[in-house]
Design a protein around this motif. Structure first.
Motif, PDB file in Angstrom:
ATOM      1  N   PRO A 137       0.804  -1.224   0.000  1.00  0.00           N
ATOM      2  CA  PRO A 137       0.000   0.000   0.000  1.00  0.00           C
ATOM      3  C   PRO A 137       0.838   1.276   0.000  1.00  0.00           C
ATOM      4  O   PRO A 137       0.492   2.247  -0.679  1.00  0.00           O
ATOM      5  CB  PRO A 137      -0.812  -0.125   1.296  1.00  0.00           C
ATOM      6  CG  PRO A 137      -0.846  -1.585   1.601  1.00  0.00           C
ATOM      7  CD  PRO A 137       0.463  -2.123   1.106  1.00  0.00           C
ATOM      8  N   HIS A 138       1.916   1.301   0.740  1.00  0.00           N
ATOM      9  CA  HIS A 138       2.749   2.489   0.827  1.00  0.00           C
ATOM     10  C   HIS A 138       4.113   2.297   0.162  1.00  0.00           C
ATOM     11  O   HIS A 138       4.989   3.155   0.296  1.00  0.00           O
ATOM     12  CB  HIS A 138       2.947   2.873   2.291  1.00  0.00           C
ATOM     13  CG  HIS A 138       1.670   3.062   3.041  1.00  0.00           C
ATOM     14  ND1 HIS A 138       0.823   4.124   2.821  1.00  0.00           N
ATOM     15  CD2 HIS A 138       1.069   2.292   3.986  1.00  0.00           C
ATOM     16  CE1 HIS A 138      -0.230   4.027   3.609  1.00  0.00           C
ATOM     17  NE2 HIS A 138      -0.118   2.930   4.323  1.00  0.00           N
ATOM     18  N   GLY A 139       4.291   1.187  -0.512  1.00  0.00           N
ATOM     19  CA  GLY A 139       5.572   0.909  -1.149  1.00  0.00           C
ATOM     20  C   GLY A 139       6.567   0.248  -0.228  1.00  0.00           C
ATOM     21  O   GLY A 139       7.449  -0.481  -0.677  1.00  0.00           O
ATOM     22  N   SER A 140       6.461   0.505   1.069  1.00  0.00           N
ATOM     23  CA  SER A 140       7.363  -0.090   2.052  1.00  0.00           C
ATOM     24  C   SER A 140       6.704  -1.313   2.675  1.00  0.00           C
ATOM     25  O   SER A 140       5.479  -1.422   2.709  1.00  0.00           O
ATOM     26  CB  SER A 140       7.706   0.923   3.154  1.00  0.00           C
ATOM     27  OG  SER A 140       8.313   2.062   2.603  1.00  0.00           O
ATOM     28  N   GLY A 141       7.529  -2.223   3.180  1.00  0.00           N
ATOM     29  CA  GLY A 141       6.978  -3.403   3.824  1.00  0.00           C
ATOM     30  C   GLY A 141       7.940  -4.580   3.792  1.00  0.00           C
ATOM     31  O   GLY A 141       9.083  -4.461   3.345  1.00  0.00           O
ATOM     32  N   ILE A 142       7.447  -5.703   4.282  1.00  0.00           N
ATOM     33  CA  ILE A 142       8.257  -6.922   4.351  1.00  0.00           C
ATOM     34  C   ILE A 142       8.735  -7.333   2.956  1.00  0.00           C
ATOM     35  O   ILE A 142       9.920  -7.638   2.754  1.00  0.00           O
ATOM     36  CB  ILE A 142       7.450  -8.062   4.996  1.00  0.00           C
ATOM     37  CG1 ILE A 142       7.033  -7.710   6.425  1.00  0.00           C
ATOM     38  CG2 ILE A 142       8.252  -9.359   4.963  1.00  0.00           C
ATOM     39  CD1 ILE A 142       8.166  -7.632   7.402  1.00  0.00           C
ATOM     40  N   LEU A 143       7.837  -7.339   1.983  1.00  0.00           N
ATOM     41  CA  LEU A 143       8.179  -7.792   0.638  1.00  0.00           C
ATOM     42  C   LEU A 143       9.203  -6.869  -0.020  1.00  0.00           C
ATOM     43  O   LEU A 143      10.149  -7.342  -0.659  1.00  0.00           O
ATOM     44  CB  LEU A 143       6.911  -7.871  -0.219  1.00  0.00           C
ATOM     45  CG  LEU A 143       7.082  -8.452  -1.625  1.00  0.00           C
ATOM     46  CD1 LEU A 143       7.589  -9.883  -1.559  1.00  0.00           C
ATOM     47  CD2 LEU A 143       5.763  -8.386  -2.391  1.00  0.00           C
ATOM     48  N   THR A 144       9.035  -5.573   0.141  1.00  0.00           N
ATOM     49  CA  THR A 144       9.974  -4.612  -0.453  1.00  0.00           C
ATOM     50  C   THR A 144      11.372  -4.790   0.120  1.00  0.00           C
ATOM     51  O   THR A 144      12.362  -4.837  -0.614  1.00  0.00           O
ATOM     52  CB  THR A 144       9.496  -3.174  -0.207  1.00  0.00           C
ATOM     53  OG1 THR A 144       8.124  -3.056  -0.574  1.00  0.00           O
ATOM     54  CG2 THR A 144      10.331  -2.188  -0.998  1.00  0.00           C
ATOM     55  N   ALA A 145      11.448  -4.873   1.445  1.00  0.00           N
ATOM     56  CA  ALA A 145      12.750  -5.044   2.090  1.00  0.00           C
ATOM     57  C   ALA A 145      13.397  -6.363   1.691  1.00  0.00           C
ATOM     58  O   ALA A 145      14.606  -6.422   1.436  1.00  0.00           O
ATOM     59  CB  ALA A 145      12.582  -4.983   3.613  1.00  0.00           C
ATOM     60  N   ALA A 146      12.593  -7.433   1.617  1.00  0.00           N
ATOM     61  CA  ALA A 146      13.139  -8.740   1.252  1.00  0.00           C
ATOM     62  C   ALA A 146      13.650  -8.745  -0.188  1.00  0.00           C
ATOM     63  O   ALA A 146      14.677  -9.366  -0.486  1.00  0.00           O
ATOM     64  CB  ALA A 146      12.069  -9.814   1.432  1.00  0.00           C
ATOM     65  N   PHE A 147      12.950  -8.051  -1.071  1.00  0.00           N
ATOM     66  CA  PHE A 147      13.360  -8.010  -2.478  1.00  0.00           C
ATOM     67  C   PHE A 147      14.724  -7.342  -2.633  1.00  0.00           C
ATOM     68  O   PHE A 147      15.606  -7.840  -3.336  1.00  0.00           O
ATOM     69  CB  PHE A 147      12.309  -7.266  -3.302  1.00  0.00           C
ATOM     70  CG  PHE A 147      12.549  -7.320  -4.780  1.00  0.00           C
ATOM     71  CD1 PHE A 147      12.127  -8.404  -5.529  1.00  0.00           C
ATOM     72  CD2 PHE A 147      13.210  -6.291  -5.433  1.00  0.00           C
ATOM     73  CE1 PHE A 147      12.356  -8.471  -6.901  1.00  0.00           C
ATOM     74  CE2 PHE A 147      13.442  -6.341  -6.795  1.00  0.00           C
ATOM     75  CZ  PHE A 147      13.015  -7.435  -7.528  1.00  0.00           C
ATOM     76  N   VAL A 148      14.922  -6.214  -1.955  1.00  0.00           N
ATOM     77  CA  VAL A 148      16.209  -5.522  -2.042  1.00  0.00           C
ATOM     78  C   VAL A 148      17.290  -6.325  -1.326  1.00  0.00           C
ATOM     79  O   VAL A 148      18.444  -6.368  -1.782  1.00  0.00           O
ATOM     80  CB  VAL A 148      16.094  -4.102  -1.463  1.00  0.00           C
ATOM     81  CG1 VAL A 148      17.441  -3.391  -1.517  1.00  0.00           C
ATOM     82  CG2 VAL A 148      15.057  -3.296  -2.225  1.00  0.00           C
ATOM     83  N   THR A 216      19.501  -0.723   4.849  1.00  0.00           N
ATOM     84  CA  THR A 216      18.570  -0.981   3.747  1.00  0.00           C
ATOM     85  C   THR A 216      17.202  -1.354   4.272  1.00  0.00           C
ATOM     86  O   THR A 216      16.171  -0.836   3.809  1.00  0.00           O
ATOM     87  CB  THR A 216      19.123  -2.107   2.858  1.00  0.00           C
ATOM     88  OG1 THR A 216      20.363  -1.689   2.289  1.00  0.00           O
ATOM     89  CG2 THR A 216      18.153  -2.434   1.745  1.00  0.00           C
ATOM     90  N   VAL A 217      17.168  -2.251   5.247  1.00  0.00           N
ATOM     91  CA  VAL A 217      15.888  -2.690   5.805  1.00  0.00           C
ATOM     92  C   VAL A 217      15.190  -1.534   6.513  1.00  0.00           C
ATOM     93  O   VAL A 217      13.968  -1.352   6.395  1.00  0.00           O
ATOM     94  CB  VAL A 217      16.105  -3.868   6.772  1.00  0.00           C
ATOM     95  CG1 VAL A 217      14.801  -4.250   7.451  1.00  0.00           C
ATOM     96  CG2 VAL A 217      16.675  -5.065   6.031  1.00  0.00           C
ATOM     97  N   THR A 218      15.944  -0.736   7.252  1.00  0.00           N
ATOM     98  CA  THR A 218      15.360   0.398   7.972  1.00  0.00           C
ATOM     99  C   THR A 218      14.672   1.369   7.025  1.00  0.00           C
ATOM    100  O   THR A 218      13.613   1.938   7.341  1.00  0.00           O
ATOM    101  CB  THR A 218      16.453   1.134   8.767  1.00  0.00           C
ATOM    102  OG1 THR A 218      17.078   0.216   9.667  1.00  0.00           O
ATOM    103  CG2 THR A 218      15.869   2.291   9.556  1.00  0.00           C
ATOM    104  N   MET A 219      15.226   1.551   5.829  1.00  0.00           N
ATOM    105  CA  MET A 219      14.668   2.497   4.875  1.00  0.00           C
ATOM    106  C   MET A 219      13.459   1.945   4.130  1.00  0.00           C
ATOM    107  O   MET A 219      12.679   2.720   3.566  1.00  0.00           O
ATOM    108  CB  MET A 219      15.748   2.903   3.865  1.00  0.00           C
ATOM    109  CG  MET A 219      16.931   3.628   4.484  1.00  0.00           C
ATOM    110  SD  MET A 219      18.238   4.007   3.294  1.00  0.00           S
ATOM    111  CE  MET A 219      17.438   5.248   2.309  1.00  0.00           C
ATOM    112  N   LEU A 220      13.287   0.615   4.123  1.00  0.00           N
ATOM    113  CA  LEU A 220      12.273   0.026   3.240  1.00  0.00           C
ATOM    114  C   LEU A 220      11.187  -0.785   3.945  1.00  0.00           C
ATOM    115  O   LEU A 220      10.161  -1.071   3.335  1.00  0.00           O
ATOM    116  CB  LEU A 220      12.963  -0.878   2.208  1.00  0.00           C
ATOM    117  CG  LEU A 220      13.897  -0.180   1.223  1.00  0.00           C
ATOM    118  CD1 LEU A 220      14.658  -1.200   0.390  1.00  0.00           C
ATOM    119  CD2 LEU A 220      13.109   0.752   0.321  1.00  0.00           C
TER     120      LEU A 220
END
Length: 287
Positions: A137-148, A216-220
Motif C-alpha cells: 500500500p505504501h511501497g514499504s513493507g516486508i516484501l519490499t525489504a526482502a526483495f532488495v 537498507t531494511v530500515t529504509m524500506l
C-alpha cells in the motif's frame, strides 16, 4: 626468526578471538539482564507488546524476530534462482572466457556497493514500482525489504558458489563426458554432489548477511512495531528497531534493545551451527 614471529601471531590470534567473542556475549548479557529480569526471558521473546509510555512500559521481541526471519527467508528464496545460474555461468559454462570475466567483475562490484546505496535505490526507484503494482500500500513493507535484500546477497552467493564450482576436479567431469553424459547431467550428478557443501556454505553466509542488514531494511520495511500480518504490511527487524530507537533509549527500553541485539547474535550463531552440521553430514554421506 620469521617462524617465531609467525607462531607468536598464531598464538595471539588463538587467544584474542575467543576473548573478543566472550567479551561481546558477556557485555550483551549484562546490559540486557534488566529486561530479561523484568519481563522474563520467554515472555520477552514471545511477547508482541512494544509500549513506550512512561509507567506502562512493556517490551517484547516477537514482532522483530518474525520480521527478521520473514525478510531473510524471502530474500534467500528470491536469491537462489538468480545466484545459482550466475555461478554456473561463470564457473562452468563460460569458465575462463571474457564474458564470464565481465560478469564476475560486475558481480564483485555489486557486492562492494554500500548498503545505504541499495537502500536509497530501493526507496526512490523500487518503492514507487511496488505501489504502482499494488504489492504494498505504501511501497514499504516486508516484501519490499526482502526483495532488495535478495539483490544484495545475490553477488555474495553467486561469487562464492562459482569458486566452489571451479574447484571440482576436471578429471571427474571428463570421465562423465567420456561415459556419454550431457552438460546438464554433469552439473546434476558431478558438480552439485562434489561442490554441494561449498555452495550450501555460500548460502549460509548469505543468510548471515541478510540477518544483520540494517540500513537498507530500515529504509524500506516501514518501521512499525507490530506483528506483520501479510508480506504486504510494514514491520521491523531486530536490526532496524535497534537502529531506529537506540539513540533515544534509556533505562528499561535501552536494556530491551540490547536484549534484542543479544537474541539476534544467538539466532545468527544457531543458524551458522546448523549450517556447519549439515555441511559435515553432507560430507559424511558422500564418503
Amino acid at each position: 626468526m620469521q617462524d617465531k614471529i609467525f607462531r607468536i601471531l598464531l598464538i595471539l590470534s588463538a587467544i584474542i578471538v575467543p576473548i573478543i567473542g566472550g567479551g561481546i556475549i558477556f557485555s550483551l548479557t549484562i546490559d540486557s539482564s534488566e529486561a530479561f529480569g523484568h519481563f522474563g526471558f520467554w515472555h520477552f521473546v514471545f511477547s508482541d507488546d512494544w509500549v513506550t509510555t512512561a509507567g506502562k512500559e512493556s517490551y517484547g521481541a516477537l514482532p522483530f524476530i518474525t520480521g527478521t526471519l520473514l525478510t531473510t527467508a524471502l530474500a534467500l528464496l528470491m536469491c537462489i534462482p538468480f545466484s545459482l545460474p550466475v555461478a554456473l555461468f561463470t564457473g562452468e559454462y563460460f569458465r575462463g572466457k571474457k564474458i564470464a570475466t565481465i560478469l564476475s567483475t560486475i558481480t564483485d562490484l555489486l557486492a562492494g556497493i554500500p548498503s545505504i546505496i541499495y537502500g536509497l535505490w530501493g526507496f526512490y526507484a523500487l518503492r514507487p514500482v511496488f505501489m504502482y503494482l499494488n504489492l504494498s500500500p505504501h511501497g514499504s513493507g516486508i516484501l519490499t525489504a526482502a526483495f532488495v535484500l535478495a539483490i544484495m546477497i545475490v553477488p555474495y552467493a553467486a561469487s562464492l558458489s562459482s569458486e566452489f564450482i571451479k574447484m571440482v576436479p576436471a578429471e571427474l567431469k571428463e570421465g562423465a563426458y567420456g561415459l556419454g553424459a550431457t552438460r546438464a547431467e554433469v552439473i546434476r550428478r558431478v558438480i552439485f554432489p562434489t561442490a554441494g557443501s561449498g555452495i550450501f556454505s555460500a548460502y549460509i553466509l548469505a543468510i548471515g548477511r541478510a540477518l544483520g542488514e540494517t540500513m537498507t531494511v530500515t529504509m524500506l520495511i516501514g518501521n512499525t512495531n507490530q506483528m506483520p500480518e501479510t508480506l504486504r504490511t510494514t514491520g521491523n527487524t531486530m536490526a532496524s528497531i535497534i537502529a531506529n530507537q537506540f539513540g533515544e533509549a534509556d533505562g528499561l527500553k535501552l536494556s530491551s534493545l540490547i536484549a534484542i541485539g543479544l537474541l539476534l547474535f544467538l539466532i545468527t550463531a544457531i543458524i551458522n551451527m546448523i549450517g556447519k552440521i549439515l555441511i559435515k553430514r553432507a560430507g559424511t554421506f558422500k564418503k
